[in-house]
Design an enzyme around this catalytic site. Sequence first.
Site, short mmCIF file in Angstrom:
data_model
loop_
_atom_site.label_atom_id
_atom_site.label_comp_id
_atom_site.label_asym_id
_atom_site.label_seq_id
_atom_site.Cartn_x
_atom_site.Cartn_y
_atom_site.Cartn_z
N HIS A 135 -8.38 -0.69 0.93
CA HIS A 135 -7.43 -1.78 0.74
C HIS A 135 -8.23 -3.05 0.45
CE1 HIS A 135 -4.10 0.40 3.00
NE2 HIS A 135 -5.18 1.07 3.36
N HIS A 170 -5.71 -1.31 -4.34
CA HIS A 170 -6.01 -0.12 -3.55
C HIS A 170 -6.84 0.81 -4.41
CE1 HIS A 170 -2.49 -1.83 -1.48
NE2 HIS A 170 -3.17 -1.46 -0.42
N ASP A 180 -3.23 -7.72 -4.69
CA ASP A 180 -3.45 -6.54 -3.85
C ASP A 180 -4.03 -5.39 -4.67
OD1 ASP A 180 -3.42 -5.35 -1.41
OD2 ASP A 180 -1.26 -5.04 -1.32
N LYS A 188 -12.21 -3.34 8.92
CA LYS A 188 -12.22 -4.17 7.71
C LYS A 188 -13.36 -5.18 7.75
CE LYS A 188 -9.07 -7.78 9.40
NZ LYS A 188 -7.80 -8.49 9.21
N CYS A 199 0.79 -1.23 0.00
CA CYS A 199 0.00 0.00 0.00
C CYS A 199 0.83 1.29 0.00
CB CYS A 199 -1.02 0.00 1.14
SG CYS A 199 -0.44 -0.65 2.69
#
Length: 658
Positions: A531, A404, A402, A485, A353
Amino acid sequence: MSDVRVIIHRDSEREERVVTTGTTAADLFAGERTIVAARIAGELKDLAYVVVDGEEIEPVEISSKDGLDILRHSTAHVMAQAVQELFPEAKLGIGPPVKDGFYYDFDVEKPFHPDDLKAIEKRMQEIQKRGQKFSRRVVTDEAAREELADEPYKLELIGLKGSASHDDGADVEVGAGELTIYDNLDPKTGELCWRDLCRGPHLPTTRFIPAFKLMRNAAAYWRGSEKNPMLQRIYGTAWPSKDELKAHLEFLAEAEKRDHRKLGSELDLFSIPDEIGSGLAVFHPRGGIIRRVMEDYSRKRHEEEGYEFVYTPHATKGALFEKSGHLDWYADGMYPPMQLDAGTDYYLKPMNCPMHNLIFDARGRSYRELPLRLFEFGTVYRYEKSGVVHGLTRARGFTQDDAHIYCTREQMAEELDTTLTFVLDLLRDYGLNDFYLELSTKDPEKFVGSDETWEEATETLRKVAEKQGLELVADPGGAAFYGPKISVQTRDAIGRTWQMSTIQLDFNLPERFDLEYTAADGTKQRPVMIHRALFGSIERFFAVLLEHYAGAFPAWLAPVQAVGIPIGDAHVEYLQEFAAEAKKKGLRVEVDASSDRMQKKIRNAQKSKVPFMVIAGDEDVANGAVSFRYRDGSQENGIPVDQAIAKLVDVVERRVQV
């Protein structure tokens, strides 16, 4: 003798009862064999507890979570008694209940042998049949130290009294408040058979233990610290009935057959060489095919959803992680720094990130670009302790899928909703269909940002999760330091739960990196950051799928989708031509041209868990056809070659299991 009024709660029912002074919880539930404890004012009590006027009492069933914990902790005491009867020199550690069982730690001169475990289990059965009574008594620190003078680890625990909780299980022994010892008493004479420092509660007697089994032993550091002595830990399991114990043991046997480490070796998919290091896997050609197909399909679906691919390096200057806060909050999970460039610290990255933030900030951004969805198959490195590294599911080097997402405050709720729907749909594409959601909220000791920001983020995530119509479970204090989250939890083919995707809402990193975009009115505004890791890590997801399918992947993921098996040598060339035509359609087809007999070739294909066996003999060659043999042993004969290839293509494209 005066009357005592109590209220008994059972589910939604409420019963008021008048009893005499001195009545115990056991008296209230006399004849109800499945009741093993009582909950009073939120606190668990032994059935020997004497009820007080005005109390509200809830019975605790042995099959409930609390009941199972009490059963298993009581069984751990029986095991510890058996160990000290057989090995009088053994010193006691701790013995808490754990998921599906219990353990107890012992300081002994040499590790326990499997034969020792058999002897201990036999002695436990004898103790269980005696019907020893679990008897609680309150003691002073001084009295406890005197009684347990020969138990150094218990003396250490006495010094922990008053601490609220201990991650190592010590709270089972001491907890907060008064100090207690549980005696195991002979039911006939009342004589002391054994005792242990313990907070309780326990079963009334050892006869309330219906079924148990010792499983294994292992080394374990005292209270989980490598600085402490190494003890011997014995694991066991206990259940409310022999049938449930049998079912659990069958489940464990099935789970062992599905162990991804075992299957990875048997199917030649991956290995973790000692020469490279623990937690660092290499994928072999067949495992590489599965991984590539997984990644390719994920990449395709992300592109369809508007994600843009980026790439970032494996290492960075430490200042980047100082800026992100990871060196403050996550340093224990990072590899030590490398001294480069005249003393500058460089770190292997534990997450992607911060680098994605630099990509966002590389130039000015307009509101017209938002939401901006950046995606990377980014390899990260985390220093996991050797005791927790486990194959591909807990590794030291792994690749995250991943993403973002940067969006406006107004776009936030819709983007979260779209993202969660996308995540669930993609997991379903890989064959996982049984989900529930977990909402992780702020750890009051480990967070950045204001309470108001956290509250807004948490409530937004809650509403998004509730829209999916799935079970939503709270995880208090389980969030990362920068935001709450949602975790997608999935159950596999044998009912085990795995944490899959996570979606984290973050107002704090954009603040720390001073990220901005130009709004429609020309002002500079702060984006919201989401995220999102769908697989979590490719390696771990690979392991989950391997165990879910027990190695028998659906054809679209299988490294070899079909293997040609000639009845005789004269049919090899015919099947090689079939394979060549199939490969033109993108299929992965091999031909077993070895000197093995046909039946052995079939067994080899079954052992390799190939979805289709394509068999050809004289009649098939004459008719321009083949025969299909499926994983379940069934067979379909005389399929024209073009139809056979079309069928393979169809099964692969529809991503169905055969």
